[in-house]
Design a protein around this motif. Structure first.
Motif, PDB file in Angstrom:
ATOM      1  N   ARG A 236       0.775  -1.089   0.030  1.00 36.75           N
ATOM      2  CA  ARG A 236      -0.209  -0.015  -0.092  1.00 36.75           C
ATOM      3  C   ARG A 236       0.724   1.366  -0.024  1.00 36.75           C
ATOM      4  O   ARG A 236       0.578   2.458  -0.480  1.00 36.75           O
ATOM      5  N   ALA A 237       2.060   1.210   0.455  1.00 34.16           N
ATOM      6  CA  ALA A 237       2.927   2.290   0.705  1.00 34.16           C
ATOM      7  C   ALA A 237       3.902   2.532  -0.685  1.00 34.16           C
ATOM      8  O   ALA A 237       4.550   3.633  -0.689  1.00 34.16           O
ATOM      9  N   MET A 238       3.739   1.602  -1.693  1.00 35.79           N
ATOM     10  CA  MET A 238       4.480   1.471  -2.974  1.00 35.79           C
ATOM     11  C   MET A 238       3.744   2.548  -3.943  1.00 35.79           C
ATOM     12  O   MET A 238       2.495   2.300  -4.100  1.00 35.79           O
ATOM     13  N   PRO A 239       4.496   3.502  -4.506  1.00 38.89           N
ATOM     14  CA  PRO A 239       3.910   4.354  -5.708  1.00 38.89           C
ATOM     15  C   PRO A 239       3.169   3.508  -6.727  1.00 38.89           C
ATOM     16  O   PRO A 239       2.186   4.045  -7.254  1.00 38.89           O
ATOM     17  N   ARG A 240       3.701   2.415  -7.018  1.00 45.00           N
ATOM     18  CA  ARG A 240       2.887   1.748  -7.972  1.00 45.00           C
ATOM     19  C   ARG A 240       1.582   1.108  -7.934  1.00 45.00           C
ATOM     20  O   ARG A 240       0.632   1.138  -8.652  1.00 45.00           O
ATOM     21  N   PHE A 241       1.094   1.182  -6.318  1.00 39.53           N
ATOM     22  CA  PHE A 241      -0.144   0.891  -5.866  1.00 39.53           C
ATOM     23  C   PHE A 241      -1.022   2.061  -5.597  1.00 39.53           C
ATOM     24  O   PHE A 241      -1.866   1.921  -5.068  1.00 39.53           O
ATOM     25  N   GLN A 242      -0.466   3.201  -5.892  1.00 33.83           N
ATOM     26  CA  GLN A 242      -0.958   4.500  -5.718  1.00 33.83           C
ATOM     27  C   GLN A 242      -1.791   5.067  -6.794  1.00 33.83           C
ATOM     28  O   GLN A 242      -1.085   5.331  -7.844  1.00 33.83           O
ATOM     29  N   GLY A 243      -2.867   6.060  -6.501  1.00 32.52           N
ATOM     30  CA  GLY A 243      -3.449   7.027  -7.461  1.00 32.52           C
ATOM     31  C   GLY A 243      -3.481   6.530  -8.925  1.00 32.52           C
ATOM     32  O   GLY A 243      -3.771   5.470  -9.350  1.00 32.52           O
ATOM     33  N   GLY A 244      -2.833   7.364  -9.786  1.00 37.65           N
ATOM     34  CA  GLY A 244      -2.810   7.254 -11.356  1.00 37.65           C
ATOM     35  C   GLY A 244      -2.147   6.187 -11.497  1.00 37.65           C
ATOM     36  O   GLY A 244      -2.635   5.412 -12.691  1.00 37.65           O
ATOM     37  N   PRO A 324       9.313   1.029  -7.536  1.00 39.81           N
ATOM     38  CA  PRO A 324       9.069  -0.072  -6.671  1.00 39.81           C
ATOM     39  C   PRO A 324       9.069   0.097  -5.308  1.00 39.81           C
ATOM     40  O   PRO A 324       8.490  -0.871  -4.624  1.00 39.81           O
ATOM     41  N   TYR A 325       9.734   1.143  -4.886  1.00 41.22           N
ATOM     42  CA  TYR A 325       9.733   1.322  -3.414  1.00 41.22           C
ATOM     43  C   TYR A 325       9.299   2.948  -2.890  1.00 41.22           C
ATOM     44  O   TYR A 325       9.437   3.522  -3.849  1.00 41.22           O
ATOM     45  N   ASP A 326       9.177   2.993  -1.809  1.00 43.12           N
ATOM     46  CA  ASP A 326       9.105   4.574  -1.446  1.00 43.12           C
ATOM     47  C   ASP A 326      10.254   5.302  -1.183  1.00 43.12           C
ATOM     48  O   ASP A 326      11.511   4.403  -1.903  1.00 43.12           O
ATOM     49  N   GLU A 327      10.472   6.329  -1.162  1.00 38.10           N
ATOM     50  CA  GLU A 327      11.834   7.317  -1.232  1.00 38.10           C
ATOM     51  C   GLU A 327      12.955   6.615  -0.380  1.00 38.10           C
ATOM     52  O   GLU A 327      13.779   6.496  -0.981  1.00 38.10           O
ATOM     53  N   PHE A 328      12.525   6.085   0.858  1.00 39.01           N
ATOM     54  CA  PHE A 328      13.742   5.425   1.406  1.00 39.01           C
ATOM     55  C   PHE A 328      13.984   4.309   0.797  1.00 39.01           C
ATOM     56  O   PHE A 328      15.389   4.219   0.675  1.00 39.01           O
ATOM     57  N   MET A 330      14.124   3.145  -2.177  1.00 34.89           N
ATOM     58  CA  MET A 330      14.705   3.614  -3.589  1.00 34.89           C
ATOM     59  C   MET A 330      16.142   4.089  -3.290  1.00 34.89           C
ATOM     60  O   MET A 330      17.086   3.907  -4.088  1.00 34.89           O
ATOM     61  N   GLY A 331      16.103   4.866  -2.392  1.00 34.90           N
ATOM     62  CA  GLY A 331      17.522   5.779  -1.825  1.00 34.90           C
ATOM     63  C   GLY A 331      18.650   4.546  -1.697  1.00 34.90           C
ATOM     64  O   GLY A 331      19.820   4.836  -1.570  1.00 34.90           O
ATOM     65  N   LEU A 332      18.041   3.234  -1.157  1.00 39.56           N
ATOM     66  CA  LEU A 332      19.018   2.062  -0.782  1.00 39.56           C
ATOM     67  C   LEU A 332      19.555   1.491  -2.206  1.00 39.56           C
ATOM     68  O   LEU A 332      20.483   0.642  -1.982  1.00 39.56           O
ATOM     69  N   ASN A 333      18.998   1.420  -3.169  1.00 35.61           N
ATOM     70  CA  ASN A 333      19.468   1.000  -4.123  1.00 35.61           C
ATOM     71  C   ASN A 333      20.669   1.712  -4.957  1.00 35.61           C
ATOM     72  O   ASN A 333      20.906   2.808  -4.800  1.00 35.61           O
ATOM     73  N   ASP A 334      21.602   0.861  -5.352  1.00 38.26           N
ATOM     74  CA  ASP A 334      22.926   1.267  -5.997  1.00 38.26           C
ATOM     75  C   ASP A 334      22.857   2.243  -7.163  1.00 38.26           C
ATOM     76  O   ASP A 334      22.262   1.737  -8.040  1.00 38.26           O
TER      77      ASP A 334
END
Length: 334
Positions: A236-244, A324-328, A330-334
């Protein structure tokens, strides 16, 4: 049903061309990753996978934390040699078995994490040991050197990395041969392709393992509205599952389902067959025998070049389906 065996990378590891992601088989701290799990059914799913030739299990110390590895230990008791076990380290877990949410790739921590995983899995070796995320404060060379030592000690068979860039892969591979890289990859998530990581792996003879190959369940076609996700589901916290993004993705799934229906298969099977046609090993996660059997049946589906082109015209490379992830995350991906 015989599953085809393929070389994962060029270091000698041979695996079935589909694996089993075990993350959803246990809860996570106070909540659940993908709705509640039933331990008996999860263990039965692992046993059924083995009967069908699916002996490549994917876990991590983070899942639970530690509970997932412990569940797998119970499932593989007395059958350790029949399974290929992949687990991961990197999310720091303290001595109280709590996740600190820091990433730790320091040499001492790599060794400590490995000993803990061996204990939790009740085994004396791990077939494929991944660095779960890059520790941006520790040179990759230090982390991989420690992993290489574990291989020389016989505690680890092969080493892998997860969610890393081409540059990190090259630096790591120069220290000790990397067997596999695991990243999210599906019709909905092709960043590794866009960033040239897949080309780098091909060039270096490193295998690729796709987690969330069904787009976090989206491509199964079973999510029609947000209400189809449990209240405390992390998606539910993932952008992919939100809004537009959500509405747009539902339309894409409908087009994929229509193509699958013409072939008399499920949209999940079509999405998995597309990945396998590229020589990539998907590790769809499930905790139920019914879905496991459907996923393994996808190994028999042959897609033509025209099929692949049709699928990729529905979701062209570069389509924005939502991060695929929230901002936190995404920031952990290389």
């Amino acid at each position: 049903m015989e599953i085809k065996q393929i070389a994962l990378g060029s270091q000698g590891l041979v695996v079935p061309d589909i694996g089993l992601g075990c993350m959803g088989m246990t809860g996570f701290e106070e909540g659940h990753m993908y709705g509640p799990a039933d331990e008996q059914e999860a263990i039965a799913t692992i046993h059924r996978s083995l009967e069908l030739g699916g002996n490549f299990l994917d876990t991590a110390d983070l899942y639970g934390p530690l509970k997932n590895e412990q569940l797998i230990a119970r499932a593989i008791a007395g059958k350790r040699k029949d399974f290929i076990i992949a687990t991961k380290f990197g999310w720091e877990i303290n001595d109280e078995n709590k996740v600190t949410w820091a990433i730790n790739g320091k040499k001492a921590y790599v060794k400590k994490a490995l000993e803990r995983s061996l204990k939790n899995l009740n085994t004396d070796y791990i077939d494929l040991y991944y660095m779960h995320r890059l520790d941006k404060n520790t040179p990759i060379e230090e982390t991989v050197e420690a992993m290489g030592e574990l291989v020389r000690e016989g505690k680890v068979g092969y080493i892998g990395l997860s969610e890393v860039s081409s540059e990190t892969v090259r630096r790591a591979h120069a220290v000790h041969p990397v067997t596999a890289v695991q990243s999210e990859y599906s019709l909905f998530e092709r960043t590794v392709e866009e960033r040239g990581v897949l080309n780098t792996l091909k060039e270096l003879g490193i295998g690729f393992v796709a987690y969330s190959p069904l787009g976090r369940g989206f491509l199964s076609g079973q999510i029609k509205t947000l209400d189809d996700l449990p209240e405390n589901d992390f998606r539910r916290a993932m952008p992919r599952f939100q809004g537009g993004h959500f509405d747009k993705n539902i339309e894409l799934v409908k087009a994929i389902e229509a193509m699958a229906a013409e072939k008399q298969i499920t949209s999940s099977q079509l999405a998995l067959a597309w990945i396998m046609a590229k020589g990539i090993v998907p590790i769809p996660g499930t905790k139920r025998r019914k879905y496991l059997e459907q996923n393994i049946a996808a190994t028999k589906i042959q897609l033509s070049e025209a099929d692949l082109a049709q699928l990729e015209s529905i979701v062209p490379l570069g389509t924005d389906t939502g991060a695929p992830y929230d901002e936190f995350g995404m920031g952990l991906n290389d």
